[in-house]
Write a protein that holds these residues in place. Structure first.
Motif, PDB file in Angstrom:
ATOM      1  N   GLY A   1      74.757  57.240  17.764  1.00 42.98           N
ATOM      2  CA  GLY A   1      75.440  56.356  16.831  1.00 42.98           C
ATOM      3  C   GLY A   1      75.120  56.670  15.390  1.00 42.98           C
ATOM      4  O   GLY A   1      74.343  57.577  15.083  1.00 42.98           O
TER       5      GLY A   1
ATOM      6  N   ASP B   1      83.436  41.277  18.087  1.00 47.07           N
ATOM      7  CA  ASP B   1      83.260  42.495  18.887  1.00 47.07           C
ATOM      8  C   ASP B   1      81.861  43.066  18.685  1.00 47.07           C
ATOM      9  O   ASP B   1      81.671  44.185  18.205  1.00 47.07           O
ATOM     10  CB  ASP B   1      84.319  43.530  18.491  1.00 47.07           C
ATOM     11  CG  ASP B   1      84.654  44.461  19.661  1.00 47.07           C
ATOM     12  OD1 ASP B   1      83.855  44.502  20.615  1.00 47.07           O
ATOM     13  OD2 ASP B   1      85.695  45.124  19.603  1.00 47.07           O
TER      14      ASP B   1
ATOM     15  N   SER C   1      79.691  44.045  20.875  1.00 46.55           N
ATOM     16  CA  SER C   1      79.375  45.214  21.701  1.00 46.55           C
ATOM     17  C   SER C   1      79.884  46.498  21.051  1.00 46.55           C
ATOM     18  O   SER C   1      79.219  47.546  21.097  1.00 46.55           O
ATOM     19  CB  SER C   1      79.991  45.062  23.093  1.00 46.55           C
ATOM     20  OG  SER C   1      81.399  44.922  23.010  1.00 46.55           O
ATOM     21  N   ALA C   2      81.072  46.440  20.406  1.00 45.80           N
ATOM     22  CA  ALA C   2      81.598  47.616  19.720  1.00 45.80           C
ATOM     23  C   ALA C   2      80.761  47.949  18.493  1.00 45.80           C
ATOM     24  O   ALA C   2      80.538  49.125  18.172  1.00 45.80           O
ATOM     25  CB  ALA C   2      83.053  47.388  19.317  1.00 45.80           C
TER      26      ALA C   2
ATOM     27  N   ALA D   1      77.731  49.685  19.721  1.00 44.54           N
ATOM     28  CA  ALA D   1      78.037  51.068  20.087  1.00 44.54           C
ATOM     29  C   ALA D   1      78.189  51.944  18.851  1.00 44.54           C
ATOM     30  O   ALA D   1      77.809  53.129  18.862  1.00 44.54           O
ATOM     31  CB  ALA D   1      79.316  51.107  20.920  1.00 44.54           C
ATOM     32  N   PHE D   2      78.737  51.396  17.779  1.00 45.99           N
ATOM     33  CA  PHE D   2      78.919  52.157  16.543  1.00 45.99           C
ATOM     34  C   PHE D   2      77.573  52.592  15.971  1.00 45.99           C
ATOM     35  O   PHE D   2      77.404  53.745  15.557  1.00 45.99           O
ATOM     36  CB  PHE D   2      79.678  51.303  15.524  1.00 45.99           C
ATOM     37  CG  PHE D   2      79.748  51.915  14.150  1.00 45.99           C
ATOM     38  CD1 PHE D   2      80.552  53.006  13.887  1.00 45.99           C
ATOM     39  CD2 PHE D   2      78.993  51.390  13.103  1.00 45.99           C
ATOM     40  CE1 PHE D   2      80.613  53.564  12.612  1.00 45.99           C
ATOM     41  CE2 PHE D   2      79.040  51.940  11.832  1.00 45.99           C
ATOM     42  CZ  PHE D   2      79.858  53.033  11.588  1.00 45.99           C
TER      43      PHE D   2
ATOM     44  N   ALA E   1      75.643  56.395  22.510  1.00 47.59           N
ATOM     45  CA  ALA E   1      75.273  56.524  23.920  1.00 47.59           C
ATOM     46  C   ALA E   1      73.791  56.843  24.092  1.00 47.59           C
ATOM     47  O   ALA E   1      73.224  56.626  25.157  1.00 47.59           O
ATOM     48  CB  ALA E   1      76.115  57.608  24.579  1.00 47.59           C
TER      49      ALA E   1
ATOM     50  N   GLY F   1      81.639  58.030  16.093  1.00 54.21           N
ATOM     51  CA  GLY F   1      81.948  57.897  17.512  1.00 54.21           C
ATOM     52  C   GLY F   1      83.426  57.714  17.757  1.00 54.21           C
ATOM     53  O   GLY F   1      84.247  57.772  16.837  1.00 54.21           O
ATOM     54  N   ASP F   2      83.787  57.460  19.016  1.00 56.14           N
ATOM     55  CA  ASP F   2      85.179  57.324  19.415  1.00 56.14           C
ATOM     56  C   ASP F   2      85.522  55.898  19.830  1.00 56.14           C
ATOM     57  O   ASP F   2      86.558  55.663  20.457  1.00 56.14           O
ATOM     58  CB  ASP F   2      85.481  58.276  20.589  1.00 56.14           C
ATOM     59  CG  ASP F   2      85.240  59.726  20.197  1.00 56.14           C
ATOM     60  OD1 ASP F   2      85.518  60.081  19.040  1.00 56.14           O
ATOM     61  OD2 ASP F   2      84.770  60.490  21.066  1.00 56.14           O
ATOM     62  N   GLY F   3      84.667  54.932  19.527  1.00 58.97           N
ATOM     63  CA  GLY F   3      84.898  53.558  19.951  1.00 58.97           C
ATOM     64  C   GLY F   3      85.819  52.811  19.006  1.00 58.97           C
ATOM     65  O   GLY F   3      86.550  53.395  18.187  1.00 58.97           O
ATOM     66  N   THR F   4      85.770  51.496  19.120  1.00 62.30           N
ATOM     67  CA  THR F   4      86.597  50.631  18.261  1.00 62.30           C
ATOM     68  C   THR F   4      86.292  50.877  16.799  1.00 62.30           C
ATOM     69  O   THR F   4      87.191  50.956  15.957  1.00 62.30           O
ATOM     70  CB  THR F   4      86.349  49.163  18.623  1.00 62.30           C
ATOM     71  OG1 THR F   4      86.626  48.955  20.006  1.00 62.30           O
ATOM     72  CG2 THR F   4      87.240  48.250  17.784  1.00 62.30           C
TER      73      THR F   4
ATOM     74  N   GLN G   1      84.687  53.467  14.120  1.00 62.76           N
ATOM     75  CA  GLN G   1      84.359  54.885  14.015  1.00 62.76           C
ATOM     76  C   GLN G   1      83.717  55.260  12.691  1.00 62.76           C
ATOM     77  O   GLN G   1      82.983  56.237  12.615  1.00 62.76           O
ATOM     78  CB  GLN G   1      85.632  55.721  14.206  1.00 62.76           C
ATOM     79  CG  GLN G   1      86.295  55.522  15.561  1.00 62.76           C
ATOM     80  CD  GLN G   1      87.543  56.370  15.719  1.00 62.76           C
ATOM     81  OE1 GLN G   1      87.681  57.420  15.091  1.00 62.76           O
ATOM     82  NE2 GLN G   1      88.457  55.922  16.560  1.00 62.76           N
TER      83      GLN G   1
END
Length: 459
Positions: free
Chosen positions: A373, A357, A359-360, A363-364, A368, A323-326, A328
């Motif tokens: 993920g 973190d 939440s990050a 998300a990893f 979405a 992904g493109d979050g904190t 990857q």
């Protein structure tokens, strides 16, 4: 074909023994087929082991592919006034709770009657309602007893429980001597909104008189409590909404403290389970492709293209971007992919990611959507491998088809061997007959020559 030898010497031949040796030699043609069947069956068993390990890894990945899991909380209550169960939407914090009153269900007691089993000599319609809701009408037969009335109420689904109490002739000082049996009705729900209404159409009957003289033995009451100084009233002792995402169960009056915290330990345990499950899968694949140069022993799937494909696909998904979050890549959350294919977990780095973190981190792993993920991508790859018609299933089916063809070949070869042995048996029978005739002719000629020599005076 194996070498054979005749056990017959002189004038006799062991044709049965010879036939048995021929049969054994012919059946050796079946050995390579049987050996191939066993080899392919071992590979099918190996695919079964591989499938089991892949499924376990898929389960570990699926656990991390749920955003609500990362919002899980733990709740701890100090004090005995309440117990608590937190949901994924519970708000972390500390809550001071004081319970001043428990919710109670209303109870009504009818006047006493002489016997609980004798007929009340009344017939009519008993009408019940709870909290001003719809009426429940129960038809009472003329020969009904108090026990029959109780059973009819309990079977009606009116939301009222009926029982019979023997008050000894003086319930709260109001009972009548000789009439100790009283019908007691209790609402199934607590709170002031669950008060009962009871009427009987034949007010002049024994049942009607008893019901018309009903007294309230327990008054309906709401639960009363406060959370961090805010007063709350509840119809039930199970209170929802007083603390966001937490269900409180009131046990007694008094005080308690509720602490709600994110369940970071569960997240760390699930990530560790993901790593451990993958490493167990790697160990299993290494066993299935192993080779011992000294003994020549080899794993059932050594050089197998299906297993190589499994390894390649898993390496690609675990080594790629998620992904493109904190976070990857796996290395960003403390997980490194080693040269031997296994994963190594830095628990300290993971702990920092969970604490600082969450939440990050969620998300990893979750992305979405279900496939976005890392956990979703892993689950997708494994799903395609394990589904009907997938990589493992197709390879297994191919081996099963081969074994089936080998079985057909075995049957044809065995039939051919049986035909050959039958032909040998016929030929041996003919040979046996011919030798018997020759022996008989030889004996006859010998006898004639002996007779001629005797006539000629030859010794």
């Amino acid at each position: 074909m194996a070498s054979i030898s005749s056990l017959g010497i002189g004038s006799g031949l062991d044709l049965n023994g010879l036939l048995d040796q021929l049969k054994s030699a012919e059946r050796e043609k079946l050995a390579p087929i049987t050996q191939q069947q066993r080899s392919y069956q071992s590979q099918i068993s190996a695919y079964g082991q591989l499938e089991s390990s892949l499924s376990q890894f898929q389960d570990a990945a699926a656990k991390l592919n749920n955003a609500e899991f990362f919002q899980g909380v733990t709740s701890e209550v100090t004090g005995s006034a309440v117990t608590a169960a937190g949901g994924s939407d519970a708000a972390p914090g500390r809550y001071d709770i004081e319970v001043t009153q428990l919710a109670r269900a209303q109870s009504l007691a009818a006047a006493g009657v002489t016997s609980s089993s004798d007929s009340l000599a009344s017939a009519g319609t008993l009408t019940l309602s709870v909290g001003g809701g719809d009426d429940t009408n129960i038809e009472i037969a003329a020969d009904s007893s108090l026990e029959d009335v109780r059973d009819s109420i309990n079977a009606s689904g009116a939301g009222i429980r009926a029982s019979i109490v023997n008050d000894g002739g003086g319930f709260d000082g109001s009972g009548t001597a000789g009439q100790p049996y009283r019908l007691v009705l209790t609402s199934e729900e607590t709170g002031t909104e669950s008060q009962m209404s009871v009427t009987f159409s034949d007010t002049g009957s024994d049942l009607g008189v008893a019901l018309s003289a009903m007294t309230e033995s327990v008054t309906a009451a709401n639960a009363e409590l406060s959370v961090n100084g805010i007063d709350i009233s509840s119809q039930s002792n199970t209170v929802e909404g007083a603390v966001q995402g937490v269900t409180l169960s009131l046990a007694e009056t008094g005080t308690a403290t509720l602490a709600v915290e994110r369940d970071n330990g569960a997240v760390e345990s699930a990530v560790k389970g993901f790593v451990d499950s993958y490493n167990k899968l790697q160990t299993k694949m290494a066993d299935l492709t192993s080779f011992n140069a000294e003994t020549g022993a080899a794993g059932e799937l050594l050089g197998d293209s299906t297993l190589r494909s499994v390894e390649s696909q898993l390496r690609n998904v675990l080594g790629g971007d998620a992904g493109d979050g904190t976070f990857q890549m796996l290395s960003d959350v403390g997980i490194s992919l080693k040269v031997d294919g296994s994963l190594e977990l830095d628990e300290e780095a993971l702990g920092e990611a969970v604490s600082n973190d969450l939440s990050a981190l969620s998300a990893f792993f979750t992305g979405a959507d279900e496939a976005g993920g890392l956990a979703g991508k892993v689950d997708g790859v494994l799903g395609r491998m394990l589904e009907d018609g997938g990589l493992v299933a197709n390879s297994t089916q191919g081996l099963e088809d081969t074994i089936e063809r080998l079985g057909e070949r075995y049957t044809r070869t065995e039939e051919s061997i049986n035909d050959t042995i039958a032909r040998y048996r016929t030929q041996f029978a003919q040979l046996d007959s011919m030798i018997a005739n020759m022996n008989s002719t030889s004996s006859y000629l010998t006898q004639q020559f002996d007779n001629m020599n005797a006539q000629l005076g030859r010794s």
